[in-house]
Write an enzyme that holds these catalytic residues in place. Structure first.
Site, PDB file in Angstrom:
ATOM      1  N   GLU A   9     -41.148   0.284 -37.739  1.00  0.00           N
ATOM      2  CA  GLU A   9     -39.854   0.261 -37.063  1.00  0.00           C
ATOM      3  C   GLU A   9     -39.025  -1.013 -37.234  1.00  0.00           C
ATOM      4  O   GLU A   9     -37.791  -0.924 -37.328  1.00  0.00           O
ATOM      5  CB  GLU A   9     -40.051   0.501 -35.554  1.00  0.00           C
ATOM      6  N   ARG A  66     -38.074  -0.299 -23.457  1.00  0.00           N
ATOM      7  CA  ARG A  66     -38.033  -1.083 -24.691  1.00  0.00           C
ATOM      8  C   ARG A  66     -36.620  -1.634 -24.931  1.00  0.00           C
ATOM      9  O   ARG A  66     -36.455  -2.738 -25.450  1.00  0.00           O
ATOM     10  CB  ARG A  66     -38.537  -0.285 -25.887  1.00  0.00           C
ATOM     11  N   ARG A  68     -37.300   5.903 -34.305  1.00  0.00           N
ATOM     12  CA  ARG A  68     -37.562   4.590 -34.920  1.00  0.00           C
ATOM     13  C   ARG A  68     -36.834   3.438 -34.213  1.00  0.00           C
ATOM     14  O   ARG A  68     -35.605   3.367 -34.226  1.00  0.00           O
ATOM     15  CB  ARG A  68     -37.143   4.655 -36.385  1.00  0.00           C
ATOM     16  N   GLU A  90     -42.848  12.992 -31.640  1.00  0.00           N
ATOM     17  CA  GLU A  90     -43.767  12.324 -30.724  1.00  0.00           C
ATOM     18  C   GLU A  90     -43.937  13.190 -29.476  1.00  0.00           C
ATOM     19  O   GLU A  90     -45.038  13.441 -29.018  1.00  0.00           O
ATOM     20  CB  GLU A  90     -43.250  10.935 -30.354  1.00  0.00           C
ATOM     21  N   PHE A 123     -40.396  10.306 -37.550  1.00  0.00           N
ATOM     22  CA  PHE A 123     -39.428   9.292 -37.120  1.00  0.00           C
ATOM     23  C   PHE A 123     -39.278   9.236 -35.602  1.00  0.00           C
ATOM     24  O   PHE A 123     -38.246   8.791 -35.094  1.00  0.00           O
ATOM     25  CB  PHE A 123     -38.065   9.525 -37.783  1.00  0.00           C
TER      26      PHE A 123
END
Ligand code: MTE
Ligand code: HPA
Ligand code: MOS
Length: 752
Positions: free
Chosen positions: A708, A305, A337, A227, A223
């Site tokens: 996502e 983002r 996510r 990363e 999720f």
């Protein structure tokens, strides 16, 4: 029997890192974490801990052979604390022992003296004191907000907060490092980013990348939480292994994981919105104060983002969105996510709701009036192409009969005093591609073995999202053979180099496309071989289908297996490497303009909730959505991804509440104090319609990414609750921060 991961999961046959048969003699690592959120280390005394039988070694920053640095975007994060600690849970020392229990006991015997320093947990306070991870604001803008306020009939301002979120992957952070001859290491890690682990291990151990092989078998969920943040544990295991020449395994306990790892970023945001009297949004200003925690981690990319998605599914001609990456004494917050997108969209929805109430207009009218249309430009300079915002919205309204939802809700509320219903719509528009253009590359290594079975290795990590199945489907389509003949391998840096993390929802798109290209290469060799050998009439059409060679649409008696073994005997290369770089994307991080996304994913959800106005508890009654899946290559996986993301989004907006006290201590560090949605909370009715979409979509085989985008439907649950609260208590305000827990609902039901 088909080789499904899901079947193995259900039977308990799937191997996760802690199930892996580690070599005999494997030692176990445990970490001594800072108990203080900010302070100067005066002394660390490991002498008592070292005396415990079974303890093999204790290591601090002084034992690191290379650099003590694991920061990705910015080099600001040490592996083991040096003279200062900046958050509770910061690793200070690694204990390696014969068993996990001994290692943990020894951790408890480490003595530690520290001079405490001021603790900051609030991003706005950090901003005011100048504690920023990146010194300048990031600004995305278009038109001129300043010149537009005077043309607006209405202008509203406010401040709103959104909370963090714990990843709560079922498998906690885990790694196993093994020494290999020649000063090399093999690392098995529960990571979304094996290449990231490889690079960081080699840097910290001061060895070359080719001496580190990192493998991810499969993850019990990531999720986004693996990363960047799987790396530290892999590097610590590697450090222990380097020092002792033995395999070392580290598996965090749930409480350690919750305490020491970063979460979704909480944000505090100031907004100002200007509209015409009929509800058209002319101008929008927003300042995001992102709570980054003590180090950069992925925060700057996440902030980008947020800025890119600040206008959500809407076209706004004049925008100024500023983002501040604020440094606080919390664990470095990280990918989750949606990657900052949800935080951006939530603020605009809040502004729209506030405006709607003041203008005495249903919020969905303002939403609908401002939906993106074909060719309109985002503040980052990209124009919509094959825009589906209006299609999804209209078809959700019609298919699920919004008028009757509205009437039923109104009737219910008229005839009930202690229960109130509310509904809300949420349109989504989510950009697909890593915001950092460089990362949009992937590779695939395909082997066809002499018996006709196929093995595919890519950079994609399977974490429950079904990417392995999609990759097998790609190979199956091109070779015209059954899925049972195709195996998707573990993810390994020796088979696929320089990979990006499996993230940004683009794992299947990019690795699927790389696999398509590799398979097409082998297909072409097989075709050329067949034509040369069998000499069919000139310009005959060659195809592989149903396990056979087809010529001019008729089946030959050449099976795929026969073709393969013949090709092998004729010394044809049956392996290929495919490489895919997402085309047509670019972005200038100075001007913040470009074409950062390969495409956008659209959809609209309608959520109905029912609030118990005596207790503050609530039920999410139904979710109806029309979602643009493109031409889905696996509707079952895609539907379950949409449902999972949706529930995770609802959890973020409603019951999941992370609380740190003013000393920077996490109070919600167990599952009795941190609540996530369970089956009982899941709405009885979840209907997700696939939008008809015959376009040439940029995903693999005209599909679209799914991991996502549906997360953000959860925002509708928040506003549905707000609407229900308003039915009971019209005086309740709109600047309610999320999550809207039952406690907060209760307070607002009775707020004056
Ligand atoms: N689904 C499951 N079951 N487990 C996960 O960890 N991660 C999500 C999503 N779906 C996740 C998941 C996140 S954050 C992303 S970015 C995508 O899957 C990544 O996989 P993909 O790119 O292959 O869609
Ligand atoms: N999404 C997810 N992960 C990422 C991104 C992104 O846009 N950029 C860097 N890591
Ligand atoms: Mo997902 S947050 O991009 O791993």
């Amino acid at each position: 029997m088909l080789n499904y991961d899901s079947i193995r999961h259900v039977k308990g046959e799937s191997i996760f890192l802690d199930d892996y048969n580690a070599p005999s003699g494997t030692l176990h690592g445990a970490v001594f974490f800072s108990p203080v959120a900010h302070g100067k280390i005066k002394n660390i005394d490991i002498s008592d801990a070292l005396k415990i039988p079974g303890v093999k070694g204790i290591y601090t920053c002084k034992d690191i052979p290379g650099v003590n640095q694991i920061g990705g975007i910015i080099q600001d994060e040490v592996l083991l604390a040096e003279d200062e600690v900046e958050f509770i849970g910061e690793p200070i020392a690694l204990v390696v022992a014969e068993t996990q229990l001994i290692a943990r006991n020894a951790v408890g015997k480490i003595k530690f003296e520290i001079t405490k320093l001021d603790v900051i947990t609030n991003p706005k306070i950090a901003f005011e004191k100048g504690h920023l991870i990146i010194p300048k604001a990031r600004i995305y803008s278009c038109g001129s907000t300043e010149n537009t306020w005077k043309n607006c009939d209405y202008v509203f301002e406010g401040t709103v907060e959104s909370g963090g979120q714990e990843h709560l992957y079922l498998e906690t952070q885990a790694s196993l490092a093994m020494p290999v001859e020649g000063g090399c290491f093999k690392i098995i890690s529960s990571t979304q980013n094996p290449t990231g682990v490889q690079r960081t291990v080699s840097k910290v151990l001061n060895i070359a990348d080719n001496k580190v092989e990192c493998e991810a078998m499969r993850l019990g969920g990531g999720f986004g939480g693996k990363e960047d943040q799987a790396t530290a544990w892999a590097v610590l295991a590697a450090l222990g292994s380097y020092k002792l020449g033995k395999p070392v395994k580290i598996v965090l306990s749930r409480q350690e994981d919750m305490k020491a790892t970063g979460k979704r970023h909480p944000y505090i945001s100031d907004y100002k919105i200007g509209l015409t009297k009929d509800g058209k949004i002319l101008s929008y200003e927003v300042a995001f104060y992102q709570n980054a925690g003590a180090a950069a981690d992925l925060s700057p990319a996440i902030l980008d983002r947020t800025l890119a998605h600040a206008t959500g599914s809407y076209f706004i001609p004049n925008v100024k969105a500023a983002g501040y990456c604020c440094k606080t004494n919390l664990p470095p917050n990280t990918a989750f996510r949606g990657f900052g997108g949800p935080q951006g969209m939530f603020v605009l929805e809040t502004a729209i709701y506030k405006a709607a109430a003041a203008m005495n207009m249903p919020p969905y009218e303002i939403q609908e009036k401002n939906l993106l249309k074909e060719g309109e430009e985002f503040p980052y300079g990209q124009k919509t192409e094959f825009c589906k915002a209006v299609n999804c919205w209209r078809s959700a309204k019609e298919k699920f009969n919004l008028d009757s939802i509205r009437d039923e809700t109104a009737n219910f509320n008229k005839s009930n005093f202690l229960f109130k219903k509310g509904f809300a719509l949420m349109p989504i528009c989510f950009g697909i591609s890593f915001t950092n253009t460089m990362l949009n590359q992937a590779s695939s290594l395909v082997h066809v073995y002499a018996d006709g079975s196929v093995s595919v290795s890519t950079g994609a990590v399977e974490m429950g999202q079904g990417v392995n199945m999609k990759i097998r489907q790609v190979a199956s389509r091109i070779f015209g053979i059954g899925l049972d003949k195709i195996k998707s391998e573990t993810t390994n840096t020796t088979r696929n180099a320089n990979t990006s993390a499996t993230a940004a929802s683009s794992g299947a798109d990019m690795n699927g496309n790389a696999t398509r290209l590799a398979c097409l290469e082998i297909f072409k060799r097989l075709k050329d071989f067949y034509i040369k050998k069998n000499n069919p009439a000139a310009d005959s059409e060659f195809a592989l289908n149903d396990g056979y060679v087809w010529i001019n649409k008729s089946k030959t008696n050449f099976s795929f297996e026969k073709l393969v073994i013949d090709a092998y005997k004729n010394r044809i290369d049956l392996s290929a490497h495919g490489f895919y770089a997402t085309p047509k994307i670019f972005f200038n991080p100075e001007t913040n303009k470009g074409n950062p996304f390969a495409y956008h994913v659209y959809g609209t959800a309608i959520i109905v909730v029912n609030v118990d106005c005596l207790r503050g508890t609530y039920k999410i009654e139904s979710v109806h959505a029309v979602h643009d899946f493109g031409d889905s290559i696996n509707p079952a996986i895609d539907r379950s991804q949409a449902e999972g993301a949706l529930m995770q989004g609802i959890g973020w907006m409603t019951m999941e509440e992370i609380i740190f006290n003013s000393d920077g201590k996490l109070l919600t560090d167990t599952l009795s104090t941190y609540k996530v949605p369970d089956m009982g909370f899941t709405p009885e009715k979840i209907e997700i319609e696939f939008l008809e979409n015959k376009d040439k979509n940029a995903g693999v085989f005209n599909s679209k990414a799914i991991g996502e985008p549906p997360f953000m439907y959860g925002i509708a649950a928040f506003f549905a609750l707000v609407n229900a609260i308003k039915e009971f208590n019209p005086k309740a305000g709109f600047d309610i921060s999320s999550p809207l827990t039952p406690e907060k609902v209760l307070m607002n039901l009775y707020a004056k």
